[in-house]
Design an enzyme around this catalytic site. Structure first.
Site, PDB file in Angstrom:
ATOM      1  N   TYR A 477      76.704  62.050  16.427  1.00 39.60           N
ATOM      2  CA  TYR A 477      76.709  61.908  14.966  1.00 39.60           C
ATOM      3  C   TYR A 477      76.150  60.515  14.679  1.00 39.60           C
ATOM      4  O   TYR A 477      76.841  59.620  14.218  1.00 39.60           O
ATOM      5  CB  TYR A 477      78.114  62.052  14.398  1.00 39.60           C
ATOM      6  CG  TYR A 477      78.725  63.438  14.488  1.00 39.60           C
ATOM      7  CD1 TYR A 477      77.989  64.524  14.951  1.00 39.60           C
ATOM      8  CD2 TYR A 477      80.038  63.669  14.082  1.00 39.60           C
ATOM      9  CE1 TYR A 477      78.550  65.789  15.024  1.00 39.60           C
ATOM     10  CE2 TYR A 477      80.616  64.935  14.154  1.00 39.60           C
ATOM     11  CZ  TYR A 477      79.861  65.991  14.631  1.00 39.60           C
ATOM     12  OH  TYR A 477      80.425  67.238  14.705  1.00 39.60           O
TER      13      TYR A 477
HETATM   14  P1  FDA Z   1      66.504  65.247  18.514  1.00 36.98           P
HETATM   15  O1  FDA Z   1      65.315  65.897  19.061  1.00 36.98           O
HETATM   16  O2  FDA Z   1      66.400  64.615  17.167  1.00 36.98           O
HETATM   17  O3  FDA Z   1      67.048  64.204  19.575  1.00 36.98           O
HETATM   18  C1  FDA Z   1      68.233  63.442  19.366  1.00 36.98           C
HETATM   19  C2  FDA Z   1      68.210  62.220  20.275  1.00 36.98           C
HETATM   20  O4  FDA Z   1      68.074  62.622  21.647  1.00 36.98           O
HETATM   21  C3  FDA Z   1      67.034  61.281  20.014  1.00 36.98           C
HETATM   22  O5  FDA Z   1      67.400  59.966  20.348  1.00 36.98           O
HETATM   23  C4  FDA Z   1      65.986  61.780  20.993  1.00 36.98           C
HETATM   24  O6  FDA Z   1      65.006  60.830  21.309  1.00 36.98           O
HETATM   25  C5  FDA Z   1      66.828  62.157  22.190  1.00 36.98           C
HETATM   26  N1  FDA Z   1      66.247  63.254  22.950  1.00 36.98           N
HETATM   27  C6  FDA Z   1      65.865  64.463  22.476  1.00 36.98           C
HETATM   28  N2  FDA Z   1      65.407  65.222  23.468  1.00 36.98           N
HETATM   29  C7  FDA Z   1      65.489  64.488  24.596  1.00 36.98           C
HETATM   30  C8  FDA Z   1      65.132  64.741  25.950  1.00 36.98           C
HETATM   31  N3  FDA Z   1      64.606  65.909  26.307  1.00 36.98           N
HETATM   32  N4  FDA Z   1      65.332  63.754  26.857  1.00 36.98           N
HETATM   33  C9  FDA Z   1      65.841  62.566  26.485  1.00 36.98           C
HETATM   34  N5  FDA Z   1      66.203  62.273  25.208  1.00 36.98           N
HETATM   35  C10 FDA Z   1      66.021  63.230  24.268  1.00 36.98           C
HETATM   36  N6  FDA Z   1      76.483  68.030  17.448  1.00 36.98           N
HETATM   37  C11 FDA Z   1      77.482  68.606  18.145  1.00 36.98           C
HETATM   38  O7  FDA Z   1      77.892  68.085  19.180  1.00 36.98           O
HETATM   39  N7  FDA Z   1      78.028  69.773  17.719  1.00 36.98           N
HETATM   40  C12 FDA Z   1      77.592  70.410  16.595  1.00 36.98           C
HETATM   41  O8  FDA Z   1      78.088  71.483  16.253  1.00 36.98           O
HETATM   42  C13 FDA Z   1      76.544  69.796  15.838  1.00 36.98           C
HETATM   43  N8  FDA Z   1      76.078  70.375  14.689  1.00 36.98           N
HETATM   44  C14 FDA Z   1      74.989  69.811  14.045  1.00 36.98           C
HETATM   45  C15 FDA Z   1      74.442  70.455  12.919  1.00 36.98           C
HETATM   46  C16 FDA Z   1      73.343  69.911  12.274  1.00 36.98           C
HETATM   47  C17 FDA Z   1      72.770  70.610  11.072  1.00 36.98           C
HETATM   48  C18 FDA Z   1      72.783  68.709  12.738  1.00 36.98           C
HETATM   49  C19 FDA Z   1      71.597  68.093  12.029  1.00 36.98           C
HETATM   50  C20 FDA Z   1      73.313  68.068  13.851  1.00 36.98           C
HETATM   51  C21 FDA Z   1      74.414  68.616  14.518  1.00 36.98           C
HETATM   52  N9  FDA Z   1      74.970  68.004  15.634  1.00 36.98           N
HETATM   53  C22 FDA Z   1      76.003  68.600  16.308  1.00 36.98           C
HETATM   54  C23 FDA Z   1      74.409  66.745  16.146  1.00 36.98           C
HETATM   55  C24 FDA Z   1      73.416  67.031  17.261  1.00 36.98           C
HETATM   56  O9  FDA Z   1      74.090  67.456  18.416  1.00 36.98           O
HETATM   57  C25 FDA Z   1      72.637  65.776  17.620  1.00 36.98           C
HETATM   58  O10 FDA Z   1      71.922  65.341  16.512  1.00 36.98           O
HETATM   59  C26 FDA Z   1      71.706  66.018  18.808  1.00 36.98           C
HETATM   60  O11 FDA Z   1      71.293  64.783  19.321  1.00 36.98           O
HETATM   61  C27 FDA Z   1      70.525  66.842  18.374  1.00 36.98           C
HETATM   62  O12 FDA Z   1      69.683  67.156  19.443  1.00 36.98           O
HETATM   63  P2  FDA Z   1      68.181  67.562  19.101  1.00 36.98           P
HETATM   64  O13 FDA Z   1      67.482  67.756  20.378  1.00 36.98           O
HETATM   65  O14 FDA Z   1      68.173  68.646  18.089  1.00 36.98           O
HETATM   66  O15 FDA Z   1      67.708  66.254  18.347  1.00 36.98           O
END
Ligand code: FDA
Length: 533
Positions: A477
């Site tokens: 978060y």
């Molecule tokens: P994103 O691609 O934006 O990456 C997030 C971070 O991780 C960044 O710093 C990025 O650079 C890094 N990153 C991404 N991919 C990577 C990789 N392959 N290797 C290294 N670093 C990498 N959380 C939770 O625990 N339970 C939940 O139920 C929810 N629900 C939820 C709902 C909604 C609508 C949102 C917007 C967010 C959540 N979250 C959540 C939070 C979510 O788990 C958190 O934002 C994650 O980091 C999202 O991962 P993404 O790959 O989607 O994000």
């Protein structure tokens, strides 16, 4: 005269060079040239490069910008987006970004609450894993290899294709990327039974700043520990995770019961605080609170919605609730039986939709605004009635008309997993976590500051009632209000301010791992782990 003309010519050449540099032309062109030279399959890498001149640049960039606060004309944009389809594309991008002084922002699902996977204040390249999203489920051995660009919905769907009694301990929202989710811990419907996403990873494929492709054995246990909860974007790029799948019954139950303040919601929340964390591990009880207009007199009140998944049938659930939480008055009509995969639709408010909707990466939650600010807290002692009333009064503020505050019960297996098992440290001793979400619509984005100020006021108000020294927060978060690295040199002391909130005593071990794997601090962002200099 001639020398004056020569000086003017020289000056204009220097100005043109400076201008093109400030517009990003020089680093971009050098970078692109480097990519084509470096890549041993330049024909394929050219298909996955998007410069600002490319007609698809904006579509690709915006495809997973989840928080539209970071999609304005003023938001800094990447010079180039690369969507690798082969590991050699990652290697070339890392090599050329280093060589030409560009920062990399890695994006899997784009849910970062502060947009750090696609926004930076320095010249940067987005590496988007949209083409790296295969999901390979092995039911016999109860494992799955999942590429980091897959979304949770794809993982759930592919598992369900082969088995309705296996699942992954992932989050509720189906479009979250597996890459970021596990990197920051990962909390979901099954976390009181099976732990965080990171607790359920048994191997990984990872690429470091030198372009080395590593697995668990070759990266060593320290780095393998760090990437399962130490926050994304600090150590390198995770290419894939090997997940442990967990058993779920063929029939599960979901329920939701809503009560206003006039219907005794305050007393129910007070009671929930006492027993929520003691309910069976097979449940994930939470209470969502928001302001509504009373149906009786139209005046504002607070609606508290008590909900949970239960790994079992209604007949098994009702006696448990009758014995442990009779005040809620849970009835059969409040409950629905379904399969585990259907419960993902239920908690995404997508009942009656085909399961295929879980594969939709661009799907946006219709509930609430797409512009938001999030904060989190952990609670160790029950909050008093007076304190709760103060929270409700703030939830009734005009700025909070779409705000939602959720208490999510801890306990279960979280009490039994040691704090240092992974970097995610919020284990025994927590009654619940608080999720604060204030959101708004596009037409009100000019007033975004008033909503952000509201969330800061609520957070300040809650100080006496939540965890202290450190005031804990959940790394996934992301909240830049709790601290940020300087753009240039990072400092251990500065980073420990938020690092200890996210990781408690695990922060120091994360710093040690970072110092070893990325001493030059190539992978960095506003809240990345700093190396020791
Ligand atoms: P994103 O691609 O934006 O990456 C997030 C971070 O991780 C960044 O710093 C990025 O650079 C890094 N990153 C991404 N991919 C990577 C990789 N392959 N290797 C290294 N670093 C990498 N959380 C939770 O625990 N339970 C939940 O139920 C929810 N629900 C939820 C709902 C909604 C609508 C949102 C917007 C967010 C959540 N979250 C959540 C939070 C979510 O788990 C958190 O934002 C994650 O980091 C999202 O991962 P993404 O790959 O989607 O994000």
């Amino acid at each position: 005269m001639k020398s004056l003309q020569f000086s003017m010519l020289l000056l204009s050449l220097v100005l043109a060079a400076l201008l093109s540099f400030s517009m990003g032309a020089l680093p971009q062109e050098d970078f692109l040239q480097c990519l084509s030279l470096r890549s041993n399959d330049s024909s394929t890498i050219s298909n996955v490069i998007y410069t600002r001149n490319n007609p698809s640049y904006s579509t690709v960039l915006e495809s997973t910008v989840r928080n539209l606060r970071f999609n304005s004309t003023n938001t800094p944009k990447p010079l180039v987006i690369v969507t690798p389809s082969r590991t050699s594309h990652f290697q070339a991008t890392i090599y050329c970004s280093r060589k030409h002084g560009l920062q990399i922002r890695t994006r899997s699902g784009g849910h970062d609450y502060e947009g750090l996977s696609y926004v930076a204040k320095v010249p940067f390249v987005v590496v988007d894993l949209v083409n790296f999203r295969s999901v390979d489920v092995d039911v016999e051995n109860g494992v799955a290899w999942v590429q980091a660009g897959a979304i949770l919905g794809e993982v759930y769907y592919r598992i369900a294709e082969k088995s309705r009694t296996l699942a992954f301990a992932g989050g509720v929202f189906h479009s979250i990327g597996v890459g970021g989710y596990i990197s920051g811990g990962g909390f979901g419907l099954l976390f009181r039974k099976y732990g965080t996403g990171g607790d359920n990873v048994i191997d990984a494929q990872f690429i470091d700043g030198n372009g080395r492709i590593l697995d668990r054995k070759s990266m060593g246990e320290d780095l393998f520990w760090a990437i399962r909860g130490g926050g994304g974007g600090s150590f390198g790029i995770v290419l894939a995770w090997k997940l442990k799948l967990v058993p779920v019954p063929a029939t599960v139950t979901a329920f939701s019961v809503s009560r206003t303040l006039e219907q005794n919601a305050t007393q129910l929340i007070l009671r929930w605080q006492e027993i929520g964390h003691q309910l069976p591990d097979e449940m994930n009880p939470d209470v969502s609170m928001f302001s509504v207009n009373s149906t009786q007199d139209g005046r504002k009140t607070i609606l508290a919605s008590f909900s949970s998944l239960f790994l079992g049938t209604i007949d098994e659930l009702l006696p448990i609730m009758q014995q442990r939480f009779p005040e809620l008055g849970l009835s059969r009509q409040d409950c629905s039986e379904m399969s585990w995969i259907e419960s993902i639709l239920y908690f995404n408010q997508l009942q009656n939709q085909p399961l295929e909707i879980l594969l939709n990466r661009t799907f946006r939650n219709p509930v609430g605004g797409q512009y938001y600010k999030i904060k989190s807290d952990y609670v160790k002692e029950p909050i008093s009635e007076t304190a709760l009333n103060g929270l409700f009064s703030r939830l009734s503020d005009e700025e909070a008309s779409s705000a939602i505050i959720i208490f999510m019960a801890y306990g279960g297996i979280m009490d039994r997993i040691p704090e240092d098992a992974t970097p995610f440290p919020h284990r025994a001793g927590n009654l619940y976590k608080i999720y604060y979400n204030v959101n708004w619509q596009e037409q009100d984005n000019v007033n975004s500051q008033k909503y952000i100020d509201w969330s800061r006021r609520v957070y300040n108000y809650m100080t006496p009632f939540v965890s202290k020294s450190p005031r804990e927060a959940y790394a996934n978060y992301r909240d830049l209000d709790i601290g940020s690295n300087n753009v240039g040199i990072t400092s251990y002391t500065q980073a420990s301010i938020w690092g200890c909130k996210y990781f408690k005593n695990n922060f120091d071990r994360l710093v040690q791992v970072k110092t070893k794997i990325d001493p030059e601090n190539f992978f960095k962002h506003e809240q990345s782990i700093p190396p020791l200099h």
